[in-house]
Structures are given as structure tokens and as C-alpha cells.
Design a protein around this motif. Structure first.
Motif, PDB file in Angstrom:
ATOM      1  N   LYS A  79      13.867  49.665  43.568  1.00 54.95           N
ATOM      2  CA  LYS A  79      13.793  49.634  45.024  1.00 54.95           C
ATOM      3  C   LYS A  79      12.360  49.429  45.488  1.00 54.95           C
ATOM      4  N   GLN A  80      11.415  49.918  44.693  1.00 58.25           N
ATOM      5  CA  GLN A  80       9.998  49.802  45.046  1.00 58.25           C
ATOM      6  C   GLN A  80       9.358  48.523  44.511  1.00 58.25           C
ATOM      7  N   GLY A  81      10.164  47.694  43.847  1.00 61.40           N
ATOM      8  CA  GLY A  81       9.657  46.412  43.360  1.00 61.40           C
ATOM      9  C   GLY A  81       9.119  46.434  41.952  1.00 61.40           C
ATOM     10  N   GLY A  82       9.347  47.542  41.232  1.00 65.14           N
ATOM     11  CA  GLY A  82       8.879  47.635  39.860  1.00 65.14           C
ATOM     12  C   GLY A  82       9.778  46.902  38.880  1.00 65.14           C
ATOM     13  N   VAL A  83       9.285  46.724  37.673  1.00 67.22           N
ATOM     14  CA  VAL A  83      10.033  46.068  36.592  1.00 67.22           C
ATOM     15  C   VAL A  83      10.594  47.149  35.682  1.00 67.22           C
ATOM     16  N   THR A  84      11.884  47.074  35.388  1.00 67.23           N
ATOM     17  CA  THR A  84      12.536  48.107  34.584  1.00 67.23           C
ATOM     18  C   THR A  84      12.958  47.551  33.223  1.00 67.23           C
ATOM     19  N   VAL A  85      12.729  48.359  32.179  1.00 70.88           N
ATOM     20  CA  VAL A  85      13.060  47.968  30.808  1.00 70.88           C
ATOM     21  C   VAL A  85      13.880  49.076  30.172  1.00 70.88           C
ATOM     22  N   ALA A  86      15.044  48.743  29.627  1.00 68.77           N
ATOM     23  CA  ALA A  86      15.885  49.718  28.933  1.00 68.77           C
ATOM     24  C   ALA A  86      15.722  49.546  27.427  1.00 68.77           C
ATOM     25  N   VAL A  87      15.545  50.674  26.727  1.00 71.18           N
ATOM     26  CA  VAL A  87      15.541  50.697  25.267  1.00 71.18           C
ATOM     27  C   VAL A  87      16.693  51.615  24.863  1.00 71.18           C
ATOM     28  N   THR A  88      17.755  51.042  24.306  1.00 72.86           N
ATOM     29  CA  THR A  88      18.979  51.807  24.094  1.00 72.86           C
ATOM     30  C   THR A  88      19.790  51.283  22.929  1.00 72.86           C
ATOM     31  N   ASN A  89      20.668  52.142  22.393  1.00 72.38           N
ATOM     32  CA  ASN A  89      21.620  51.710  21.365  1.00 72.38           C
ATOM     33  C   ASN A  89      22.786  50.935  21.948  1.00 72.38           C
ATOM     34  N   GLN A  90      23.100  51.210  23.205  1.00 76.40           N
ATOM     35  CA  GLN A  90      24.346  50.731  23.802  1.00 76.40           C
ATOM     36  C   GLN A  90      24.129  49.479  24.646  1.00 76.40           C
ATOM     37  N   ALA A  91      24.607  48.339  24.131  1.00 81.85           N
ATOM     38  CA  ALA A  91      24.431  47.072  24.847  1.00 81.85           C
ATOM     39  C   ALA A  91      25.188  47.066  26.164  1.00 81.85           C
ATOM     40  N   LYS A  92      26.346  47.734  26.184  1.00 82.17           N
ATOM     41  CA  LYS A  92      27.149  47.810  27.402  1.00 82.17           C
ATOM     42  C   LYS A  92      27.091  49.246  27.918  1.00 82.17           C
ATOM     43  N   SER A  93      26.193  49.484  28.842  1.00 84.37           N
ATOM     44  CA  SER A  93      25.997  50.837  29.367  1.00 84.37           C
ATOM     45  C   SER A  93      25.439  50.744  30.778  1.00 84.37           C
ATOM     46  N   PRO A  94      25.519  51.818  31.539  1.00 81.81           N
ATOM     47  CA  PRO A  94      25.006  51.797  32.926  1.00 81.81           C
ATOM     48  C   PRO A  94      23.540  51.396  33.025  1.00 81.81           C
ATOM     49  N   ILE A  95      22.713  51.849  32.064  1.00 78.67           N
ATOM     50  CA  ILE A  95      21.283  51.561  32.165  1.00 78.67           C
ATOM     51  C   ILE A  95      20.995  50.086  31.928  1.00 78.67           C
ATOM     52  N   THR A  96      21.781  49.422  31.052  1.00 85.50           N
ATOM     53  CA  THR A  96      21.545  48.000  30.804  1.00 85.50           C
ATOM     54  C   THR A  96      21.982  47.144  31.990  1.00 85.50           C
ATOM     55  N   GLU A  97      22.935  47.651  32.756  1.00 80.94           N
ATOM     56  CA  GLU A  97      23.389  46.917  33.937  1.00 80.94           C
ATOM     57  C   GLU A  97      22.349  46.969  35.056  1.00 80.94           C
ATOM     58  N   ILE A  98      21.520  47.994  35.042  1.00 79.35           N
ATOM     59  CA  ILE A  98      20.542  48.195  36.106  1.00 79.35           C
ATOM     60  C   ILE A  98      19.210  47.524  35.787  1.00 79.35           C
ATOM     61  N   CYS A  99      18.751  47.655  34.544  1.00 80.49           N
ATOM     62  CA  CYS A  99      17.390  47.257  34.198  1.00 80.49           C
ATOM     63  C   CYS A  99      17.209  45.741  34.128  1.00 80.49           C
ATOM     64  N   ASP A 100      15.985  45.310  34.403  1.00 80.70           N
ATOM     65  CA  ASP A 100      15.653  43.882  34.386  1.00 80.70           C
ATOM     66  C   ASP A 100      15.619  43.330  32.967  1.00 80.70           C
ATOM     67  N   HIS A 101      15.160  44.153  32.033  1.00 82.27           N
ATOM     68  CA  HIS A 101      15.047  43.724  30.641  1.00 82.27           C
ATOM     69  C   HIS A 101      15.676  44.782  29.747  1.00 82.27           C
ATOM     70  N   VAL A 102      16.213  44.337  28.611  1.00 85.66           N
ATOM     71  CA  VAL A 102      16.921  45.252  27.707  1.00 85.66           C
ATOM     72  C   VAL A 102      16.493  44.984  26.269  1.00 85.66           C
ATOM     73  N   ILE A 103      16.198  46.064  25.530  1.00 90.78           N
ATOM     74  CA  ILE A 103      15.951  45.988  24.096  1.00 90.78           C
ATOM     75  C   ILE A 103      16.986  46.884  23.412  1.00 90.78           C
ATOM     76  N   ILE A 104      17.787  46.287  22.527  1.00 88.39           N
ATOM     77  CA  ILE A 104      18.830  47.030  21.839  1.00 88.39           C
ATOM     78  C   ILE A 104      18.333  47.476  20.463  1.00 88.39           C
ATOM     79  N   THR A 105      18.385  48.777  20.220  1.00 89.71           N
ATOM     80  CA  THR A 105      18.012  49.317  18.920  1.00 89.71           C
ATOM     81  C   THR A 105      19.261  49.479  18.060  1.00 89.71           C
ATOM     82  N   ALA A 106      19.087  49.347  16.764  1.00 88.43           N
ATOM     83  CA  ALA A 106      20.209  49.494  15.836  1.00 88.43           C
ATOM     84  C   ALA A 106      20.248  50.916  15.290  1.00 88.43           C
ATOM     85  N   THR A 107      21.431  51.404  14.989  1.00 87.23           N
ATOM     86  CA  THR A 107      21.584  52.718  14.387  1.00 87.23           C
ATOM     87  C   THR A 107      22.587  52.648  13.260  1.00 87.23           C
TER      88      THR A 107
END
Length: 282
Positions: free
Chosen positions: A204-232
Motif C-alpha cells: 500500500k505504501q509502494g514498497g516491493v515485497t518478496v516471499a521466501v516460502t516452501n509453498q508455491a500456492k499460498s496466500p503470501i505468494t499471491e500478495i508478494c511482487d516476487h517469489v522464491i520457492i525453497t525446497a524441503t
């Protein structure tokens, strides 16, 4: 993604979003890839005590058009992967085998995480970091040390990075981020309400958001501008353990090294920091 994600990584990154019946298929496929290649859809359904329709739904959820496509991908991956004499058992009475199994799991996590990297996405994230006045790393629970490590490394480079072990302080920091600043949300499940709220605030403030997560399909990946998927690989051993720090730390190290390569000033900042730390050692 820049590359096709391996079937096992597709399974682990979507596991939490699967229904119970689909998880039976996921567990079986992850543990019996070579056998599945030679099965019919009816045989797989029977081995999983589920229906053929469930098998097909599972295939589609992990990015395959159908069971035939799943078998083709598994066969292709099987031919490329070196067979490792490892099992899924951890037993302290068989220490040598257990240590080998854990080692193989850790190595596979790192390899798979790097395999999943989208080079264009990484470059976009690096460029965003270089253009930011302030960078925040946010995390909950056992991922907080990863956020602290990211903050430490980025400060070593001479960048302005912040974090806190308290979520209230993390949110307070998030509210100070302005246009062009970068917010890293580190979350195993990608479903942390607090991190999602912070990401929304930053966007909302114009920042850039990056998600680092195991889950490719998740609420945080739907929101963030960039996504990095980690393997487990932890689901191989224990169902309730789904996130290890090693893969996420590898993401932080990768970003650190890429940024370090950009300017001599960054190298000098790190070298100066290391010199000051050495002075404190006996």
C-alpha cells in the motif's frame, strides 16, 4: 519458473494445499517414483487406497495435465538423477545409515532450491534491493534467525536492513517503508496472518515485497511482487516437519553473493567489517 520444477519439489511445495486423499497419492509418488513409472492410473489408485479421479486431480495440482504426463516427467527425471543408496528411515540404533539419509536429504534440499531459482526473478529482486533506501526481513517463529541472518549480511554490504524477533516491531518497521523499499517475508507455510498483513501494508505504501516460502500456492505468494520457492525434504522423515533453515539460508547467501558481485564498494564494506570483527578475537 525459469526451469521445470522436479516432481518431488512440486509435491512438497503444494503438499499443504492437497486434500487428505491427494496427500496419500503425493506420499506414494514421492516414495515410489520408479514404481509409479510402470503403473496404470488404476494401479496407483489401488496402491493409495483412493480413486482414479483423485489421482488425476493430484496430477493437475502439481502441474501435470494427466497421469501419462506425470509418468513421462518421472521417467525423464529418473534417467538424469544418480541413484543414492539412501532410505527414509531415521533410527539412532543405525547411526551410520541415519546420518547418510540426513546428509542426502540436506544435499537434495540445496540442489533442488537452486534448481528452482528463476534467474530473471533473482535479478529483479537484486535490482530492487539495490534501489531501496530500507530493506526489512520479517519472519515468525523458527524462521526469525533467517531474517536476522539476512539483516546482518545486508548490513555488511553497507545496505540499510532491519528486522526484529518481535512481530510488533517488525510491523512497526513495515509501516516506515516507503516507495521502492523492499520487504522480505520468510514463511514456511506462506500463510502467516501477520506476515500477510505486513506485506499488504508495504504494498500500500509502494514498497516491493518478496516471499521466501516452501509453498508455491499460498496466500503470501499471491500478495508478494516476487517469489522464491525453497525446497524441503523433511516430509520424507516426519510429516509435521516442513521447513528447514538450510534452504532458506541458501537463498540469503545467494542474494548476498550476487549483490556483493555488483560493486567494489560492497566488497570493501564487507572487508572492513571483517577486519573490525577480527580485532575482537583473541
Amino acid at each position: 519458473m525459469g526451469k521445470d520444477i522436479l516432481i518431488r519439489d512440486q509435491i512438497f511445495s503444494t503438499y499443504d494445499s492437497l486434500y487428505d486423499a491427494e496427500k496419500k497419492v503425493a506420499d506414494y509418488v514421492a516414495g515410489h517414483q520408479e514404481d509409479v513409472i510402470n503403473m496404470s492410473v488404476a494401479e496407483l489408485a489401488q496402491n493409495c487406497a483412493t480413486s482414479q479421479a483423485t489421482v488425476i486431480r493430484f496430477c493437475k495440482k502439481i502441474g501435470c495435465e494427466g497421469f501419462h504426463k506425470l509418468k513421462l516427467k518421472l521417467a525423464g527425471e529418473q534417467s538424469k538423477q544418480e541413484e543414492l543408496a539412501a532410505s527414509n528411515e531415521i533410527n539412532i540404533e543405525n547411526m551410520e545409515q541415519s546420518l547418510h539419509n540426513i546428509m542426502v536429504s540436506k544435499v537434495e534440499e540445496i540442489k533442488a532450491t537452486f534448481h528452482n531459482f528463476d534467474q530473471k526473478e533473482l535479478r529483479n529482486i537484486v535490482d530492487a534491493v539495490l534501489g531501496a533506501n530500507l530493506i526489512e526481513f520479517a519472519a515468525m517463529g523458527n524462521t526469525i534467525p533467517i531474517a536476522m541472518d539476512g539483516t546482518y549480511k545486508f548490513n555488511q554490504l553497507g545496505l540499510h536492513a532491519v528486522t526484529s524477533p518481535m512481530w510488533e516491531t517488525q510491523e512497526a518497521f513495515a509501516r516506515t517503508l516507503k516507495k521502492g523499499d523492499v520487504f522480505f517475508a520468510i514463511s514456511a507455510s506462506g500463510a502467516s496472518k501477520r506476515l500477510i498483513r505486513m506485506a499488504k501494508i508495504v504494498k500500500k505504501q509502494g514498497g516491493v515485497t518478496v516471499a521466501v516460502t516452501n509453498q508455491a500456492k499460498s496466500p503470501i505468494t499471491e500478495i508478494c511482487d516476487h517469489v522464491i520457492i525453497t525446497a524441503t525434504r523433511e516430509h520424507i522423515f516426519y510429516d509435521q516437519v516442513s521447513f528447514t533453515r538450510m534452504a532458506a539460508m541458501a537463498v540469503i547467501d545467494t542474494l548476498f553473493m550476487l549483490i556483493l558481485s555488483m560493486k567494489n564498494d560492497f566488497f570493501e564494506n564487507v572487508a572492513e567489517h571483517e577486519r573490525s570483527v577480527i580485532e575482537e578475537k583473541l
